[in-house]
Design an enzyme around this catalytic site. Structure first.
Site, PDB file in Angstrom:
ATOM      1  N   GLU A  69       0.735  -1.429  -0.068  1.00  0.00           N
ATOM      2  CA  GLU A  69      -0.114  -0.016  -0.096  1.00  0.00           C
ATOM      3  C   GLU A  69       0.826   1.271  -0.018  1.00  0.00           C
ATOM      4  O   GLU A  69       0.789   2.336  -0.742  1.00  0.00           O
ATOM      5  CB  GLU A  69      -1.071  -0.018   1.274  1.00  0.00           C
ATOM      6  N   ARG A 205      13.512 -24.532  -3.693  1.00  0.00           N
ATOM      7  CA  ARG A 205      14.356 -24.182  -2.521  1.00  0.00           C
ATOM      8  C   ARG A 205      14.292 -22.654  -2.228  1.00  0.00           C
ATOM      9  O   ARG A 205      14.381 -22.198  -1.347  1.00  0.00           O
ATOM     10  CB  ARG A 205      15.920 -24.642  -2.723  1.00  0.00           C
ATOM     11  N   GLY A 339      16.468 -38.305   2.783  1.00  0.00           N
ATOM     12  CA  GLY A 339      16.445 -40.024   2.632  1.00  0.00           C
ATOM     13  C   GLY A 339      15.136 -40.388   2.998  1.00  0.00           C
ATOM     14  O   GLY A 339      14.189 -39.745   3.385  1.00  0.00           O
TER      15      GLY A 339
END
Length: 408
Positions: A69, A205, A339
């Site tokens: 704004e 990422r 993993g």
């Protein structure tokens, strides 16, 4: 909503939709830079001649800098100052009403004598949550909200989720062959997916506040877990290298196995190492000597969190406590890149909101490594349900985006 606000239910016009759509597109420009603040866009429109004329636009670019704004008003004051009075402000999120790192936007709109404010949605932040709209209304400004609300919510999924649930929004990235394998039995895995898919992961990422991984991934893959600007593809055209914001790298190392000679320590971006908090209850079950911690580089923090027994009776970091801790640091969007065991633990405990799977057109055979390990699931009625929201090709791979539904 904290404050009572009258929502004028008059029908929004075609022009209203057009200008709010512009505000939403403006907000998207801050997609990779505003964290931990929400992405917000604003369009100021004068209707003095009957037809809407855009007199100023703005979006929030970076935390600590001007909000949407304020930026829109600043632009309008340069070329259209006489048209600001009585103008309509289209803003994707309710104007803030409190002093933070910048003054409240609701007051800036009041001081500028705008006549009408249309917000796409009410701010879920308890510090605002209706009070900004109420402040405008008390100042004699016409207020409406709810225009293109769902589109506005998509701008700030993580911010909204944290404000409501007190935990970050968690995305889990996975990559596998068509038969669900992430590596050969030998551990060989470079590269299963295409370069286009790897570029897409770099964008994931870049939009994340933090990346969570486990010590196994760091030790076996020698991963750095950074945003590599050179691999951002077309995004490089609008996201200069000097503007790249590296996410906090969070490494769960419950057994204290990391050493300072690993590649992850070569990049001087913020890093958090999580160890287990040894208590009398667990000290006989865990061989962990925190007095022997290495001397970490200056950009590394070390935090201890509670340990809990998993479904196999092994002591592991309390993942829920980890997410709650990250929430206290204002981290809205979390990406898990790890993993099969750690990824499976997050999913098994219903701590993942969104799963993004890149599936390569390869078959790697039955001896390959599995996508996730969830030893606590032994019956079909325990299986995790997914709702697929998007399927598309990325290079030669399939990218499947889905939301997880917690088991009842």
């Amino acid at each position: 909503m904290k404050a009572s606000v009258t929502n004028n239910k008059q029908t929004f016009t075609t022009q209203d939709h057009l200008f709010m759509s512009q505000a939403i597109e403006l907000a998207k420009k801050g997609h990779f830079t505003t964290s931990p603040n929400p992405r917000v866009g604003c369009v100021l429109v004068s209707y003095k001649d009957g037809i809407g004329k855009v007199i100023g636009t703005g979006y929030h670019q970076k935390a600590g800098q001007g909000h949407a704004e304020v930026n829109a008003l600043a632009e309008a004051k340069v070329n259209n100052a006489t048209l600001i009075e009585g103008a309509t402000a289209y803003v994707t999120l309710e104007p803030c009403s409190h002093f933070g790192r910048t003054p409240p936007c609701a007051k800036a709109l009041i001081d500028a004598n705008v006549g009408h404010v249309i917000a796409a949605m009410v701010d879920p932040n308890p510090q605002v949550s209706g009070s900004g709209l109420s402040l405008l209304e008390k100042a004699g400004i016409q207020v409406q909200f709810g225009l293109l609300e769902q589109s506005a919510k998509q701008l700030n999924v993580g911010f909204i989720h944290q404000m409501i649930n007190k935990r970050p929004y968690v995305r889990c990235k996975l990559a596998a062959s068509l038969d669900g394998k992430t590596a050969m039995a030998s551990g060989e895995s470079k590269w299963i997916t295409s370069s286009e898919a790897r570029q897409d992961v770099q964008r994931l990422r870049a939009q994340s506040c933090a990346i969570i991984t486990g010590a196994d991934s760091v030790l076996f893959d020698n991963a750095k877990m950074t945003v590599r600007w050179s691999e951002l593809g077309e995004l490089k055209n609008t996201y200069p290298k000097e503007a790249v914001r590296q996410p906090l790298r969070v490494v769960i190392d419950s057994q204290n196995r990391l050493t300072v000679n690993l590649a992850i320590f070569e990049h001087e971006s913020p890093m958090l190492i999580i160890n287990g908090k040894v208590t009398a209850k667990v000290e006989n079950k865990l061989e962990l000597h925190l007095e022997n911690l290495p001397k970490w580089p200056h950009f590394v923090e070390h935090v201890q969190l509670p340990l809990v027994e998993n479904s196999q009776g092994k002591l592991k970091i309390n993942l829920k406590a980890l997410l709650e801790y990250l929430a206290t640091r204002g981290l809205n969007d979390i990406l898990i890149e790890s993993g099969a065991q750690l990824t499976g633990a997050f999913i098994e405990q219903d701590l993942v909101n969104e799963l993004i799977l890149y599936q390569a057109p390869k078959l790697m055979g039955g001896d390959g490594k599995n996508l996730v390990e969830m030893p606590g699931i032994s019956r079909l009625n325990q299986a995790k349900a997914l709702t697929i929201s998007d399927i598309r090709m990325v290079g030669g791979d399939i990218r499947i985006t889905s939301q997880l539904t917690p088991n009842k």
